[in-house]
Design an enzyme around this catalytic site. Structure first.
Site, short mmCIF file in Angstrom:
data_model
loop_
_atom_site.label_atom_id
_atom_site.label_comp_id
_atom_site.label_asym_id
_atom_site.label_seq_id
_atom_site.Cartn_x
_atom_site.Cartn_y
_atom_site.Cartn_z
N GLU A 102 -28.84 43.01 53.73
CA GLU A 102 -29.71 42.33 54.69
C GLU A 102 -31.03 41.86 54.08
O GLU A 102 -32.10 42.37 54.44
CB GLU A 102 -30.01 43.22 55.90
CG GLU A 102 -28.79 43.63 56.68
CD GLU A 102 -29.12 44.31 58.01
OE1 GLU A 102 -30.30 44.62 58.25
OE2 GLU A 102 -28.19 44.52 58.80
N GLU A 141 -21.25 46.21 59.18
CA GLU A 141 -22.00 47.00 60.16
C GLU A 141 -21.80 46.41 61.54
O GLU A 141 -21.89 45.19 61.72
CB GLU A 141 -23.52 47.01 59.86
CG GLU A 141 -23.90 47.76 58.60
CD GLU A 141 -25.41 47.85 58.41
OE1 GLU A 141 -26.18 47.71 59.38
OE2 GLU A 141 -25.83 48.07 57.25
C1 PNW Z 1 -29.37 47.39 59.87
N1 PNW Z 1 -32.44 43.33 63.86
O1 PNW Z 1 -30.69 47.01 60.11
C2 PNW Z 1 -29.41 48.20 58.59
O2 PNW Z 1 -28.59 47.68 57.58
C3 PNW Z 1 -29.18 49.65 58.77
O3 PNW Z 1 -29.75 50.36 57.70
C4 PNW Z 1 -29.74 50.10 60.11
O4 PNW Z 1 -29.71 51.48 60.26
C5 PNW Z 1 -28.91 49.41 61.17
O5 PNW Z 1 -28.87 48.01 60.99
C6 PNW Z 1 -29.40 49.70 62.59
O6 PNW Z 1 -30.68 49.19 62.80
C7 PNW Z 1 -31.05 46.10 61.09
O7 PNW Z 1 -33.64 43.35 64.20
C8 PNW Z 1 -32.38 46.07 61.47
O8 PNW Z 1 -31.65 42.51 64.38
C9 PNW Z 1 -32.84 45.16 62.37
C10 PNW Z 1 -31.96 44.24 62.92
C11 PNW Z 1 -30.62 44.26 62.56
C12 PNW Z 1 -30.17 45.19 61.64
#
Ligand code: PNW
Length: 464
Positions: free
Chosen positions: A172, A353
């Protein structure tokens, strides 16, 4: 009866990669063991007020010590694929130089344990835990960090490459850009838009250099990026909202997809950033050719849609989970998968994910009832299945996450796991969603037609 469509149980291919995902800083703990160096998250989580309850990843789910037990859990669930990440500061405590053998040994044991249990390893090279020493040298704002990353990747490929069939480069990049450098609620906690997009370019460059590094080892393992993609919809039916949603999509999705798969950054985003921006100034001849080096698979992480208003703001339309940024909209999974295939061609896709946090507590009988997670996963799997029926080459699906873990700025308050972690005792308890997922996987296996007699479409059905 899950996942079941209107016409009965959904059929997934025999070799579908039923999986779950984690990342190093979020589960490992053992922050000072075996020569591990400091990462930006060790630093950031210690700054007062940055994480809920002042939580850090010092202990996390203690996976570094309990990995064998966790491997057995994965086998019990019937997982076919496990996505984890390698901690850069375990391999290079200062971000450069000869690899730390004890760090490599841990991942060798983990990978061997996966193979022993018939689970395919999928390893991410960078899931946000940049060595602090590199952050002290300007981190991702420095072009040099991309080259340091390629060296680190090379060391990992040489030590472990033969045992890992699928590599992911950067987890990401957008979240590093947005949360780390725009909003500032992730490490390194900056609020500097001009820096943010230069960081985006250097992350993309780092990805491309790592792809080159793998090819240079002669490995036949596969490699690709891991992008979280957000379908961006106009919040209302107006040309202004449509235009705003289009530009929003440029920043959320095309900035990454176009540079990787078309060899160019989207013109509307570059124009919006402006020729004097640090990013545009930082792009050198040849960079886009490096960034668009051919990849073998594209990892997609889907959590939420975004609704964009005429003035470029955003709105919520659907119920949110405990994560206030997440709206529950399974149809977005279908939309993003079919869009990627339509706009970028039939590149093999994996969902690395998908999941949500739920307010899980252990009941008096020792069970954890996370019915909301079962419904969420069932509906998103059904949407992924429909995308496959529409021609999307999706080969695997990884639930985020295998275990409850350190959810970054939210600390341990948000529980994203299929498996509950009782942190004081570090005991693992299968939530109802875990036993549900186990039965989905088992049914897919048991309904597989006998050898030599493929189903009508060469696939196996999934039902309960
Ligand atoms: C992902 N958003 O992060 C990460 O890859 C993981 O480490 C994390 O634990 C998981 O999703 C849950 O949050 C994100 O704002 C953080 O859309 C923010 C977003 C999406 C994914």
């Amino acid at each position: 009866s899950i996942p079941t469509g209107p016409a009965g149980p959904l059929r997934f291919p025999d070799n579908f990669g039923w999986g779950a995902a984690t990342s190093a800083y979020q589960i490992e703990g053992a922050a000072k063991e075996d020569g591990r160096g400091e990462s930006v998250w060790d630093t950031f989580s210690r700054v007062p007020g940055r994480t809920r309850n002042g939580d850090t990843g010092d202990v996390a789910a203690d996976h570094y010590h309990r990995y064998a037990e966790d491997l057995d859990l994965m086998r019990d669930l019937g997982l076919r694929s496990y996505r984890f990440s390698i901690s850069w500061p375990r391999i290079q405590p200062d971000g450069t130089g000869a690899p730390n053998q004890r760090g490599l040994d841990f991942y060798r044991r983990l990978i061997d344990g996966l193979h022993d249990r018939g689970i395919s390893p999928m390893a991410t090279l960078f899931h946000w835990d940049l060595p602090q020493a590199l952050q002290d040298a300007e981190g991702w704002e420095s072009r040099d960090t991309a080259y340091r990353f390629a060296d680190y990747a090379d060391a990992v490929f040489r030590a472990l490459g033969d045992r890992v069939p699928a590599w992911l480069t950067i987890n990401e990049p957008k979240t590093v850009v947005q949360n780390g450098y725009l909003i500032g609620h992730h490490a390194p906690g900056r609020q500097d838009p001009d820096a943010a997009y230069l960081v985006a370019h250097h992350l993309q460059l780092a990805h491309g250099l790592a792809v080159d590094a793998l090819r240079a080892t002669g490995s036949d393992s596969r490699i690709g990026p891991a992008l979280n993609l957000h379908p961006c919809y106009p919040a209302e039916d107006s040309p202004q909202a449509a235009a705003a949603a289009r530009l929003y999509d440029g920043y959320e999705n095309r900035l990454y997809l176009d540079s990787l798969l078309k060899g160019s950054y989207p013109a509307d985003v570059l124009a919006d950033l402006g020729p004097r921006s640090r990013m545009v100034q930082g792009i050198r001849d040849g960079d886009l050719a490096i960034i668009s080096a051919p990849i073998d698979l594209l990892a997609v992480q889907y959590y939420t849609p975004i609704y964009v208003t005429a003035d470029g703001g955003t709105e919520h339309r659907w119920a949110t989970s405990e994560a206030e940024w997440q709206q529950i909209y399974p149809e977005g999974m279908y939309d993003i998968l079919t869009r990627v295939t339509r706009d970028y061609g039939p590149i093999p896709l994996t969902i690395t994910e998908n999941g949500l946090p739920t307010p899980d507590t252990m009941g008096p009988d020792g069970t954890v009832d996370d019915a909301g997670r079962i419904a969420f996963l069932r509906d998103h799997l059904a949407a992924a299945h429909r995308a496959m029926a529409a021609g999307v080459p999706l080969e695997s699906f990884h639930v985020w996450s295998l275990l409850d873990n350190f959810e970054w700025a939210e600390g341990y308050d948000q529980r994203w796991g299929l498996v509950y972690v009782d942190y004081p005792s570090q005991r693992r308890v299968l939530k109802k969603s875990a036993t549900w997922y186990r039965s989905v996987i088992a049914d897919a296996a048991s309904e597989r037609p006998p050898p030599g007699q493929p189903g009508p479409d060469g696939s196996a059905s999934v039902s309960r």
